[in-house]
Design a protein around this motif. Structure first.
Motif, short mmCIF file in Angstrom:
data_model
loop_
_atom_site.label_atom_id
_atom_site.label_comp_id
_atom_site.label_asym_id
_atom_site.label_seq_id
_atom_site.Cartn_x
_atom_site.Cartn_y
_atom_site.Cartn_z
N GLU A 157 0.93 -1.24 0.11
CA GLU A 157 0.08 0.09 0.07
C GLU A 157 0.95 1.21 0.03
O GLU A 157 0.17 2.47 -0.10
CB GLU A 157 -1.21 0.01 1.07
CG GLU A 157 -0.66 -0.22 2.57
CD GLU A 157 -0.16 -1.83 2.78
OE1 GLU A 157 0.81 -1.87 3.44
OE2 GLU A 157 -0.60 -2.62 1.91
N GLU A 158 2.11 1.12 0.15
CA GLU A 158 3.08 2.20 0.17
C GLU A 158 3.77 2.65 -1.08
O GLU A 158 4.73 3.27 -1.31
CB GLU A 158 4.05 2.08 1.12
CG GLU A 158 3.39 2.10 2.72
CD GLU A 158 4.71 2.26 3.68
OE1 GLU A 158 4.97 3.33 4.18
OE2 GLU A 158 5.08 1.10 3.92
N THR A 159 3.27 1.81 -2.20
CA THR A 159 3.93 2.17 -3.47
C THR A 159 2.67 2.55 -4.58
O THR A 159 2.29 1.77 -5.20
CB THR A 159 4.51 0.73 -4.11
OG1 THR A 159 3.61 -0.35 -3.70
CG2 THR A 159 5.81 0.56 -2.86
N PRO A 160 2.48 3.75 -4.57
CA PRO A 160 1.71 4.05 -5.73
C PRO A 160 2.08 3.64 -7.25
O PRO A 160 3.23 3.93 -7.36
CB PRO A 160 1.47 5.56 -5.64
CG PRO A 160 2.31 5.99 -4.21
CD PRO A 160 3.21 4.83 -3.90
N VAL A 161 1.19 3.41 -7.74
CA VAL A 161 1.36 3.08 -9.28
C VAL A 161 0.67 3.98 -10.05
O VAL A 161 -0.40 4.20 -10.30
CB VAL A 161 1.05 1.64 -9.51
CG1 VAL A 161 1.39 1.24 -11.08
CG2 VAL A 161 1.77 0.60 -8.61
N PHE A 162 1.60 4.79 -10.99
CA PHE A 162 0.85 5.52 -12.10
C PHE A 162 0.94 4.78 -13.28
O PHE A 162 1.99 4.24 -13.72
CB PHE A 162 1.90 6.79 -12.10
CG PHE A 162 1.87 7.73 -10.68
CD1 PHE A 162 1.03 8.44 -10.60
CD2 PHE A 162 2.73 7.64 -9.92
CE1 PHE A 162 0.78 9.48 -9.43
CE2 PHE A 162 2.45 8.17 -8.73
CZ PHE A 162 1.69 9.26 -8.60
N ALA A 163 -0.21 4.50 -13.88
CA ALA A 163 -0.47 3.59 -14.86
C ALA A 163 -0.58 4.58 -16.34
O ALA A 163 -1.78 5.18 -16.34
CB ALA A 163 -1.60 2.65 -14.97
N ALA A 176 -1.73 -1.58 -3.72
CA ALA A 176 -1.06 -0.16 -4.20
C ALA A 176 -2.25 0.67 -4.78
O ALA A 176 -3.14 0.35 -5.23
CB ALA A 176 -0.18 -0.52 -5.22
N PRO A 177 -2.15 1.76 -4.21
CA PRO A 177 -3.02 2.94 -4.92
C PRO A 177 -2.59 3.05 -6.47
O PRO A 177 -1.59 3.27 -6.72
CB PRO A 177 -2.82 3.98 -4.40
CG PRO A 177 -1.83 4.06 -3.19
CD PRO A 177 -1.33 2.66 -3.38
N ILE A 178 -3.66 3.17 -7.40
CA ILE A 178 -3.67 3.08 -8.69
C ILE A 178 -3.97 4.59 -9.19
O ILE A 178 -5.18 4.98 -8.99
CB ILE A 178 -4.25 2.11 -9.51
CG1 ILE A 178 -3.99 0.63 -9.02
CG2 ILE A 178 -3.86 2.11 -11.05
CD1 ILE A 178 -2.49 0.28 -9.16
N VAL A 179 -3.23 5.40 -9.96
CA VAL A 179 -3.42 6.45 -10.62
C VAL A 179 -3.26 6.35 -12.00
O VAL A 179 -2.36 6.12 -12.66
CB VAL A 179 -2.49 7.60 -10.02
CG1 VAL A 179 -2.84 8.86 -10.79
CG2 VAL A 179 -2.58 7.72 -8.73
N ALA A 180 -4.56 6.51 -12.79
CA ALA A 180 -4.58 6.33 -14.23
C ALA A 180 -4.26 7.73 -14.74
O ALA A 180 -4.56 8.70 -14.44
CB ALA A 180 -5.99 6.09 -14.76
N VAL A 181 -3.18 7.81 -15.72
CA VAL A 181 -2.75 8.94 -16.11
C VAL A 181 -3.03 8.56 -17.89
O VAL A 181 -2.34 8.05 -18.58
CB VAL A 181 -1.27 8.98 -16.03
CG1 VAL A 181 -0.76 10.32 -16.59
CG2 VAL A 181 -0.92 9.08 -14.72
#
Ligand code: M6R
Length: 360
Positions: free
Chosen positions: A265-271, A294-299
């Motif tokens: 949960e401490e490694t955000p993933v920017f996709a 992991a929190p996922i951020v769609a870019v």
């Protein structure tokens, strides 16, 4: 000077609508690509295109190489410092393209010299008129981004990628094996809107708020597939360069071959997505990371299923997939900038780094 901005980096990010308009100016004529010094027929005898570059310029070169590959030509993209150990055969039908903002990077100059010793024809894609790369190469194309002061390359990356995309269409039209993109007309038309779309990203970006949320994580991952892969690598490089936080970029599909072991949960993933078919791979692998917490951020563009599953979204306007990756990159530039700002880093001059690396 920096004018109204606190840092050159922010000024240069915000300058992109203008710098990109300069890059494109006069280079699309009657639905075709026109380069002042390289008329149609200039690349008749080329059968292989090699790109050599370092750092951010290497990521722009990856972008260009994928388009060259799609245009049906043999291509290689090589890290300049590894040229000798990675280059395939080179002869007079090889075009070696040096992608270098400054035109002074020692590793890149050295790689081009080695290629030309083997008979290759050389072309410099650079921002600096009269630079060593421009003088030594057989031909030069200028990216016209204007001077870049921040050590972190931002507007020059965007202008490099656009210049290489245009150049690819020029080469593909000349080379007998070349197949210019079926949707070339649409792609070039969409390019004329790119400066306007960058403006929209700059005006609406939520990167500053998001940078606040993700602050304090252990590590930051950036993933993508196809053109999105090169954008992910660039996003991670920028992030580590100016925030001093640990960041890595991966091909989305590689996550499960090792890096997934680090995901918590401490490694955000920017996709990163581009609105093309290649996004489904990115989505599948992002979900794998999400199920490990992991929190996922769609870019990327709104209209894609990754956005539905992601925890957050940095949105870009709908456009041709070739340009969507560059818009996603602008979001990542802003993310790095605001994260570094929050950490109070010396953004324009990160420790241990120089704007132009003239030693090997
Ligand atoms: O001048 P160049 O484009 O040849 O520079 C290559 C790299 O040193 C450069 O892109 C570097 O990676 C940037 N500082 C990254 O932001």
């Amino acid at each position: 000077g920096k004018g109204e901005y606190d840092h050159y980096m922010l000024k240069e990010i915000n300058n992109q609508p203008t710098s990109l308009a300069n890059t494109i100016e006069g280079r699309i004529k009657d639905g075709d690509v026109a380069f002042e010094s390289l008329p149609p027929g200039s690349f008749d005898d080329i059968d292989t295109v090699q790109f050599v570059a370092c750092g951010t310029s290497y990521h722009a070169a990856m972008y260009g190489a994928q388009l060259v590959r799609e245009a049906g030509l043999r291509t290689e993209v090589l890290r300049a410092s590894e040229y000798e150990s990675t280059s395939g055969p080179v002869d007079e039908n090889t075009l070696v393209i040096a992608v270098t903002q400054s035109g002074e990077t020692a590793d890149t100059l050295d790689a081009v010299r080695k290629a030309t010793e083997c008979g290759a024809r050389s072309l410099a894609v650079t921002n600096v008129v009269g630079s060593t790369a421009a003088r030594e190469a057989d031909d030069a194309i200028y990216i016209r981004a204007g001077p870049e002061v921040g050590v972190a390359a931002t507007k020059t990356y965007s202008s490099q990628a656009v210049t290489l995309a245009l150049l690819t269409q020029r080469i593909a039209a000349d080379v007998p094996e070349g197949t210019p993109a079926d949707d070339r007309g649409e792609m070039l038309e969409a390019l004329e809107d790119l400066p306007k779309h960058v403006e929209t990203v700059l005006e609406t970006s939520r990167a500053e708020a998001l940078a606040r949320d993700v602050f304090g994580s252990k590590s930051y991952f950036f993933i993508g597939h196809g053109l999105g892969h090169s954008v992910a690598l660039e996003g991670a490089l920028k992030f580590k360069e100016i925030t001093y936080e640990h960041a890595e970029g991966f091909a989305a599909g590689e996550l499960k071959h090792g890096p997934l072991a680090l995901v918590t949960e401490e490694t955000p993933v920017f996709a990163v997505s581009t609105g093309s078919d290649s996004d489904s791979k990115t989505k599948t692998n992002a979900i794998e990371a999400q199920s490990r917490g992991a929190p996922i951020v769609a870019v990327g563009p709104d209209d894609q299923s990754l956005v539905d599953v992601a925890d957050d979204h940095l949105s870009v306007p709908d456009t041709h997939p070739v340009w969507a990756g560059l818009l996603a990159n602008v979001q990542l530039q802003l993310l790095s900038y605001y994260a570094a700002r929050q950490l109070d880093r010396p953004i324009d001059k990160p420790r241990n780094l120089a704007k132009s690396v003239t030693v090997e």
